[in-house]
Scaffold this motif. Sequence first.
Motif, short mmCIF file in Angstrom:
data_model
loop_
_atom_site.label_atom_id
_atom_site.label_comp_id
_atom_site.label_asym_id
_atom_site.label_seq_id
_atom_site.Cartn_x
_atom_site.Cartn_y
_atom_site.Cartn_z
N GLN A 19 6.55 6.04 6.82
CA GLN A 19 5.29 5.36 6.50
C GLN A 19 4.29 5.39 7.64
N HIS A 113 15.95 4.20 5.67
CA HIS A 113 14.84 3.48 5.04
C HIS A 113 14.17 4.42 4.03
N ASN A 157 18.07 -0.08 4.25
CA ASN A 157 16.95 -0.90 3.80
C ASN A 157 17.00 -1.04 2.29
N GLU A 158 17.02 -2.25 1.82
CA GLU A 158 16.90 -2.59 0.40
C GLU A 158 17.65 -1.64 -0.52
N TYR A 266 9.17 -10.75 -0.73
CA TYR A 266 7.74 -10.66 -1.09
C TYR A 266 7.37 -11.55 -2.25
N GLU A 323 11.54 -8.40 6.57
CA GLU A 323 10.20 -8.03 6.05
C GLU A 323 9.64 -9.21 5.27
N TRP A 361 5.82 -7.55 7.70
CA TRP A 361 5.48 -6.23 7.18
C TRP A 361 3.97 -6.22 7.05
N GLU A 368 2.03 3.53 1.98
CA GLU A 368 2.87 2.66 1.15
C GLU A 368 3.50 3.47 0.00
N TRP A 369 4.39 4.40 0.36
CA TRP A 369 5.16 5.17 -0.61
C TRP A 369 4.26 5.73 -1.71
N PHE A 377 -1.04 -3.65 4.19
CA PHE A 377 -0.15 -4.74 4.60
C PHE A 377 -0.31 -5.05 6.10
#
Length: 410
Positions: A19, A113, A157-158, A266, A323, A361, A368-369, A377
């Motif tokens: 990113q 990630h 990550n996630e 989030y 995050e 974050w 952002e992807w 952000f």
Amino acid sequence: MTRAFPEGFLWGCATAAHQVEGGNHNNDWWEFEQRGGIRTGDSSDPACNHYHRFAADFRLLRQLGQNAHRLSIEWSRVEPARGEFDLSQLRHYRDVLTELREQGLSAMVTLHHFTSPLWFTRRGGWAAAGSPAAWLPFVRRVAEELGHLVSFWCTLNEPLIYAYMGWLDGEFPPSRRGDWRGTFRVLANLRRAHEQAYRDLHKITPQVPVGIANHRWPLLPHNPTRRLDRLAARVGDRLMTSWPVGRGRLQRVVEAPSDFLGVNHYSRELVRFTLRRPGQGFVERSVPPGLPLSDFGWAVQPDWLREALLELKPLGKPVYITENGIASARDEPRQSFLCASLGKAWEAIQAGVDLRGYFHWTSVDNFEWARGYSMRFGLIGVDLETQERQVKPSAELYARIARANALPDE
Ligand code: FCB
């Protein structure tokens, strides 16, 4: 009353290599971008050109009172072909981590990630048998060469968001939709990969705590009086927090072996049961009504952060917010978001949560992807033409809080 944070509290920002770095042409996200996967048509090259600007970027974070930084090491750079390690890239990350150390920023390093090298995705990525064994040599090599510069490891990550977005929703590569078998295979492999990485990292760097940056995005019933909505929310929430451990059993990711709990938080969503969406698990998701929305369309309610932290208290481990942030082109909402969210984090500490750090974050507005540069952000703006950094008032606000290790009076 001053709302002081515990001594040694970590104040930082979180980023991911793809990113911010620019120039990652050997991973699945680059391939996805070439296939038109980025909705805005933006390119991840040069992103924030952080690959070349890391030293100045870290100096700025230091000047802004931060004492920690979460970043990821791009696997496709370090191991561009299976079993072939690029020494110049290992040197690059050694320089990155050394610079962080010189600036007094503790490094939290994420080892996966969202991006994977093309050689790995061509053999089937995380859905393929043997994927954990294909990733682990990278983990061990990074730990051996760079572990002395690392304060925390985040293996993954996630994992749930990764599997969900790539195999069910299709917004991430490999852009599969409704592929439940693939989703479970990916999650089973990520679980195995994490467990082995946890053991290997402990052997190679016994002094460095290991955890996962796990998302917490609760699902609640759209209509709490409708039984099927309640059931859909319960099942959905269970599925979005767990991975398979064999013989049809699920384990909550927060119960996986770890030395600390990382939480990415989030928002929340409501789910309504519907027969119309079998591929999506018979649910329709919606945004809780009556709340402000971020530019992403996510409902903003800082108190949910407190609740996400309180859920972790019974597990009795140190917690880091790995995050938390808000997509907003205007900076004012970010300033109120920061004050409110940190206030809630402080309340969670008063309630007994062993919270030891906060990674906002993010530092610089970045790629952002699939949404490209449309979601801002960052505490720091980036002029995409000149790459000039623009410190936003929210960054100054965060700096005051970090330096005081306390929140301003209400
Ligand atoms: C998280 C990702 C991170 C960033 C934020 C907005 O799900 O981990 O890379 O995209 O969302």
